[in-house]
Design an enzyme around this catalytic site. Structure first.
Site, PDB file in Angstrom:
ATOM      1  N   HIS A  60       0.425   5.614  -1.043  1.00  0.00           N
ATOM      2  CA  HIS A  60      -0.564   5.058  -0.113  1.00  0.00           C
ATOM      3  C   HIS A  60       0.071   4.892   1.256  1.00  0.00           C
ATOM      4  CE1 HIS A  60       1.504   1.414  -1.457  1.00  0.00           C
ATOM      5  NE2 HIS A  60       0.903   0.701  -0.524  1.00  0.00           N
ATOM      6  N   HIS A  62       0.730   2.461   3.463  1.00  0.00           N
ATOM      7  CA  HIS A  62       1.439   1.321   4.048  1.00  0.00           C
ATOM      8  C   HIS A  62       2.843   1.718   4.533  1.00  0.00           C
ATOM      9  CE1 HIS A  62      -1.289  -1.850   1.927  1.00  0.00           C
ATOM     10  NE2 HIS A  62      -1.780  -1.448   3.083  1.00  0.00           N
ATOM     11  N   ASP A  64       5.675   0.307   4.552  1.00  0.00           N
ATOM     12  CA  ASP A  64       6.855   0.120   3.696  1.00  0.00           C
ATOM     13  C   ASP A  64       6.918   1.165   2.574  1.00  0.00           C
ATOM     14  OD1 ASP A  64       4.623  -1.208   2.492  1.00  0.00           O
ATOM     15  OD2 ASP A  64       5.972  -2.416   1.250  1.00  0.00           O
ATOM     16  N   HIS A  65       5.979   2.112   2.591  1.00  0.00           N
ATOM     17  CA  HIS A  65       5.998   3.217   1.619  1.00  0.00           C
ATOM     18  C   HIS A  65       6.170   4.583   2.288  1.00  0.00           C
ATOM     19  CE1 HIS A  65       4.701   0.807  -1.970  1.00  0.00           C
ATOM     20  NE2 HIS A  65       4.508  -0.028  -0.976  1.00  0.00           N
ATOM     21  N   HIS A 122      -5.790  -1.608  -3.928  1.00  0.00           N
ATOM     22  CA  HIS A 122      -4.814  -2.124  -2.959  1.00  0.00           C
ATOM     23  C   HIS A 122      -5.116  -1.492  -1.595  1.00  0.00           C
ATOM     24  CE1 HIS A 122      -0.977  -3.530  -1.425  1.00  0.00           C
ATOM     25  NE2 HIS A 122      -0.635  -2.294  -1.099  1.00  0.00           N
ATOM     26  N   ASP A 145       1.670   0.311  -5.324  1.00  0.00           N
ATOM     27  CA  ASP A 145       1.327  -1.118  -5.290  1.00  0.00           C
ATOM     28  C   ASP A 145       0.049  -1.405  -6.068  1.00  0.00           C
ATOM     29  OD1 ASP A 145       3.539  -1.483  -3.716  1.00  0.00           O
ATOM     30  OD2 ASP A 145       2.435  -1.899  -1.872  1.00  0.00           O
ATOM     31  N   HIS A 183       7.708  -2.553  -6.174  1.00  0.00           N
ATOM     32  CA  HIS A 183       8.292  -3.823  -5.709  1.00  0.00           C
ATOM     33  C   HIS A 183       8.906  -4.600  -6.868  1.00  0.00           C
ATOM     34  CE1 HIS A 183       6.757  -4.055  -1.523  1.00  0.00           C
ATOM     35  NE2 HIS A 183       5.723  -3.373  -1.979  1.00  0.00           N
TER      36      HIS A 183
END
Ligand SMILES: [Zn+2]
Length: 281
Positions: A60, A62, A64-65, A122, A145, A183
Site C-alpha cells: 500500500h 503509506h 513507511d512502506h 487500512h 498493515d 510492524h
C-alpha cells in the site's frame, strides 16, 4: 517434513523506523523485498549478505512502506531494471507493475508465484501477496498493515465492512500459512486482545511467549493463520466472550455504536472493537 523455508532460503524481517519490518526473501544470491519504507537498512542487509536486489513488492501507498524504493532503485538498478509491484488502485509513482486482486506475480525460482489478494480497509487499494513456492514448503502471505499478530490495521481509508471481508479472506488461507506482517505491534495488540477476551488460555500463553521473545530482542513474527484464529480478537468477533467485553466497553465509553449495540452481530462487534482499539491505552 514441512519447514518454514528451505535451508538456503530465508525470510528476514529487517527492522526499520521504530517498529516496521521490511521483509527480505533471499536465496543467497538474490532478494525480493517487501515494503521498503526506508532504503538504508535494506541496502545494508543486501551488501552485508552479498545479495542482489531482484524485485520489490508493495502492499500500500503509506510512506513507511514505499519511501525507500526510489533510493534502492538508484543504488541497485543497473543493467537489469528492478520490477516494482504494487496496487493499481493506489497512486504510487515508483510502481512499474500495477496489480489487482486475482493477478499472479510470477518470479523466477526459487521465489515462485505470488497471488494477489485485494484487502482494502487500512487503505482503499491495499493488497496482499500469497506466495506459493510449491513442493513441501509452507505457504506465506505478506499482508502489510492489514493483519497483525493479535491485531489488525487501522481503518484510515476503508470501512469496517471492507476490513472484515479482507481479514476473512486472509483467515481463509491454509492454517499453516506463515503471516508476515509489517510492524512489531504484538505486545500492545496482546494487551488489547486480553481486554477483549481475558479468559482465552491460548492468548495468555502467547502473551508469555511473546514477552519472552521481545525481552531477547527477537521478532514475534511470522505468525500463522491457525495461531491468529486462536488469539486475534479481530478474527474472533463471533465469539461470545469477545462480544460481551467489546459491547460492555462500548457502552461504558458511551461510544456511538448503534450497529454494535442493536444487534451485537459480528460486523457490529468488529466495528466497535476497531473503534475501541483506537483509544485503548
Ligand atoms: Zn500503512
Amino acid at each position: 517434513m514441512k519447514s518454514s523455508s528451505k535451508a538456503s532460503y530465508d525470510y528476514v524481517p529487517v527492522p526499520a523506523f521504530e517498529d516496521n519490518y521490511i521483509w527480505v526473501m533471499a536465496d543467497g544470491q538474490s532478494a525480493v523485498v517487501v515494503d521498503p519504507g526506508d532504503a538504508a537498512p535494506v541496502e545494508k542487509w543486501l551488501r552485508e549478505h552479498g545479495v542482489k536486489l531482484f524485485a520489490i513488492l508493495l502492499t500500500h501507498h503509506h510512506a513507511d512502506h514505499v519511501g525507500g524504493v526510489a533510493s534502492l532503485l538508484r543504488t541497485f538498478s543497473h543493467a537489469d531494471p528492478i520490477p516494482v509491484y504494487g496496487p493499481a488502485a493506489e497512486s504510487i509513482p515508483v510502481v512499474t507493475h500495477p496489480l489487482e486482486g486475482g493477478d499472479v506475480v510470477k518470479l523466477a525460482p526459487p521465489f515462485g508465484d505470488f497471488k494477489v489478494l485485494d484487502v482494502p480497509g487500512h487503505t482503499r487499494g491495499h493488497i496482499a501477496y500469497v506466495q506459493d513456492v510449491g513442493g513441501d514448503d509452507l505457504p506465506h502471505v505478506f499482508c502489510g498493515d492489514t493483519l497483525f499478530a493479535s491485531g489488525c490495521g487501522r481503518l484510515f481509508e476503508g470501512t469496517p465492512v471492507q476490513m472484515l471481508a479482507s481479514l476473512d479472506s486472509l483467515a481463509a488461507l491454509p492454517d499453516d500459512t506463515q503471516v508476515h506482517c509489517a510492524h512489531e505491534y504484538t505486545l500492545s495488540n496482546i494487551r488489547f486482545a486480553l481486554a477483549c477476551e481475558p479468559a482465552n488460555l491460548d492468548l495468555q500463553a502467547w502473551d508469555v511467549r511473546a514477552r519472552g521473545l521481545r525481552e531477547q530482542g527477537k521478532p514475534t513474527l511470522p505468525t500463522s493463520i491457525a495461531h491468529e484464529k486462536r488469539v486475534n480478537p479481530f478474527l474472533r468477533a463471533d465469539q461470545a466472550a469477545v462480544r460481551e467485553h467489546v459491547l460492555a466497553s462500548a457502552s461504558a465509553q458511551g461510544v456511538a455504536l448503534a450497529a454494535a449495540g442493536s444487534a451485537g452481530d459480528r460486523l457490529g462487534v468488529f466495528a466497535a472493537m476497531r473503534e475501541w482499539k483506537n483509544t485503548f491505552r
